[in-house]
Scaffold this motif. Structure first.
Motif, PDB file in Angstrom:
ATOM      1  N   HIS A  55       0.809  -1.226   0.000  1.00 10.60           N
ATOM      2  CA  HIS A  55       0.000   0.000   0.000  1.00 10.60           C
ATOM      3  C   HIS A  55       0.834   1.264   0.000  1.00 10.60           C
ATOM      4  CE1 HIS A  55      -3.627  -2.370   0.593  1.00 10.60           C
ATOM      5  NE2 HIS A  55      -3.039  -3.007   1.598  1.00 10.60           N
ATOM      6  N   GLY A  56       2.121   1.144   0.244  1.00  9.95           N
ATOM      7  CA  GLY A  56       2.990   2.306   0.179  1.00  9.95           C
ATOM      8  C   GLY A  56       2.811   3.299   1.300  1.00  9.95           C
ATOM      9  N   ASP A  57       2.285   2.890   2.459  1.00 11.13           N
ATOM     10  CA  ASP A  57       2.137   3.818   3.577  1.00 11.13           C
ATOM     11  C   ASP A  57       2.692   3.189   4.853  1.00 11.13           C
ATOM     12  OD1 ASP A  57       0.288   1.856   3.922  1.00 11.13           O
ATOM     13  OD2 ASP A  57      -1.435   3.156   4.269  1.00 11.13           O
TER      14      ASP A  57
END
Length: 573
Positions: A55-57
């Motif tokens: 999710h890249g977070d």
């Protein structure tokens, strides 16, 4: 020995450890919680990495708080687990040692004519090997099994198919360990035997150091020790190779589990799978793999530990046999009181055999009046030492009655007298009486009520020991610093300190010089009580009122006092 038999062997020692059951359970709970905390840290970290990659977070604050709390919990539990397991190990050690002592106190000297000291020393070493098993290894196995079951449930929640992989991988790993256990156990048993043989030979050599030096056997002993060590080392290497093969197979299975779960994740990421919910399976995959590997690795570790228990199982079997030794004397259910005043000894139709079926006495009778001094004579093996042991109730007869008698002729059977009263009234000095490590004072007070130094000095003077030793002198292990005559004098002094009414001595003058023998004979002659002295020495027997010839097959070998000279002539000349 199968795993089921191994479990039975270890279970036999649980009843003596009943007071420590709560500690064992507490050790399991702490160890399991610590293991689960470590697994949770790994799974949570993998979950955070999966979320960050997919999710890249960054993980949310709750993730950081949970991870920090788990790390702190793990640190505290690790410390607490070590503290609990080590304290429990000491308690287990003490409990098994006390149980062993109780068993030997009821059954020694054994009727098998065994070397009880050596047997007990071997079992004591076995107990030292077992203490950490019950304090830590048992909890470790339980924690591993618990982790496997929980990982199986967790995998089923995330991906049911992954649970099947975990179950299959765990079964294969356990089976591999069990298959490798048979040859490892066989070779391990051989290694154990070789090491035990080596230890016994070295112990014998250390105990016979004078003879080894006198016959110049040092080089031979060293050569045999080196050869034995090399054989044991070769056997150990063979066992290590099998262990490495099993470990390698386990690593292959763990790799196969990881690959299988990844492939399952790819298959289930299609329409209708978890992947259809925005890459959920990809984010959960690292956590799922970590959980699955942890579960399979746990069951592999538990299986490996179980298969490595065969040396401990052999120790547990010896300890179990030792603490289950049958008592050689029965407990006194309703003890009778002993009267004050002098006591004699009566044997009435007594029969006794050793466990190897060697008959020592058959329907044997004798009576010694209170304050009478009587010698027991006979050929070697006739049963003199057996009569001594029976009179002191170290054994119970198979048939007949042994009793103390008072001046009025009243009879007090030994098996109806309380242990403490009997040991107060009757004192025994054996030919190879052992002195204990410590001071002379400590030895004299063994088994006696408190005495002041004046009374102890008087006893030392009585046996002629006051000129060469003091109450504060250390005597060394088993009195190693003393000569045979000095040990005999101190052993006799230890018995006299208790002020018994019946003094029983067994070949106490057998290996003494004439001067020491005369002095001890003087002490026995001056004893104001009943004396029963087994001996084959003329000097000792001539000082006694009467001599009884021991003849095991005779129904009543009673020798009147006027025949003492003839008996001495027949037995000694």
């Amino acid at each position: 020995m199968t795993e089921a038999t191994t479990a039975t062997v270890f279970a036999r020692l649980l009843p003596p450890l009943r007071p420590e059951w709560r500690g064992i359970i507490w050790s399991y709970l702490i160890g399991t919680t610590s293991t689960l905390a470590l697994t949770a840290i790994a799974v949570l970290a993998a979950l955070g990495v999966g979320r960050a990659v997919v999710h890249g977070d960054w993980p949310p604050a709750a993730w950081w708080v949970s991870l920090s709390a788990l790390v702190l919990l793990r640190a505290v539990l690790t410390w607490r687990e070590m503290d609990v397991s080590h304290a429990l190990a000491y308690r287990v050690l003490a409990r098994l040692r006390v149980t062993l002592f109780d068993a030997y106190s009821r059954s020694v000297p054994g009727r098998r004519r065994e070397h009880s000291g050596r047997a007990a020393a071997v079992v004591m070493t076995d107990i030292e090997k077992l203490e950490f098993f019950y304090a830590h290894t048992l909890a470790q196995i339980g924690a591993s099994v618990t982790l496997f079951l929980l990982s199986l449930i967790g995998a089923a929640v995330i991906m049911p198919a992954a649970a099947l992989v975990v179950l299959f991988g765990g079964a294969v790993v356990a089976l591999t360990a069990l298959l490798g256990a048979a040859p490892a156990r066989r070779i391990g048993a051989q290694e154990q035997r070789e090491r035990e043989d080596q230890s016994e030979k070295l112990v014998d050599a250390l105990g016979a150091m004078r003879e080894i030096l006198a016959y110049g056997l040092q080089d031979r002993i060293v050569r045999e020790a080196v050869d034995g060590t090399r054989r044991a080392a070769r056997t150990s290497r063979r066992r290590a190779l099998i262990a490495e093969a099993v470990n390698g197979t386990r690593e292959l299975i763990l790799t196969a589990v990881v690959i299988s779960i990844i492939l399952l994740a790819l298959v289930t990421s299609g329409p209708g799978g978890i992947g259809a919910q925005g890459g959920g399976v990809a984010a959960l995959l690292p956590a799922l793999v970590t959980l699955s590997v942890a579960g399979v690795a746990a069951i592999a570790e538990a299986s490996h530990t179980v298969t490595e228990l065969h040396p401990l199982a052999a120790s547990a079997r010896r300890v179990g046999a030792a603490i289950s030794r049958p008592a050689v004397v029965a407990d006194v259910a309703d003890p009778i009181d002993l009267p004050q005043g002098p006591l004699g000894v009566r044997f009435d139709d007594v029969s006794f055999s050793y466990d190897d079926q060697t008959r020592a006495l058959h329907r044997w009778s004798m009576e010694i009046a209170p304050r009478e001094h009587v010698g027991l004579a006979g050929a070697s093996g006739a049963g003199k030492s057996t009569v001594i042991a029976l009179a002191a109730r170290l054994w119970d007869p198979e048939h007949g009655t042994i009793a103390l008698v008072d001046d009025a002729g009243r009879v007090y059977p030994l098996d109806a007298i309380a242990e403490e009263d009997l040991r107060t009234a009757v004192a025994v000095v054996e030919q190879d009486a052992r002195l204990f490590h410590g001071t002379v004072r400590e030895n004299l007070l063994r088994g006696a009520s408190p005495r002041d130094d004046g009374a102890l000095h008087a006893v030392l003077k009585r046996v002629g020991a006051d000129t060469w030793i003091t109450l504060d002198d250390q005597i060394g292990e088993h009195g190693v610093r003393l000569s045979g005559g000095q040990r005999a004098r101190l052993a006799l002094a230890r018995a006299l300190v208790r002020e018994p009414r019946v003094l029983i001595v067994d070949e106490i003058t057998a290996s003494l010089d004439p001067a020491t023998e005369r002095h001890i004979s003087d002490v026995l002659a001056g004893f104001d009580g009943t004396v029963v002295a087994a001996s084959h020495r003329r000097e000792t027997l001539e000082r006694l009122d009467r001599v009884i010839r021991i003849a095991p097959e005779a129904a009543s070998p009673y020798i009147p006092g006027e025949l003492k000279t003839a008996v001495l002539h027949d037995l000694i000349e």
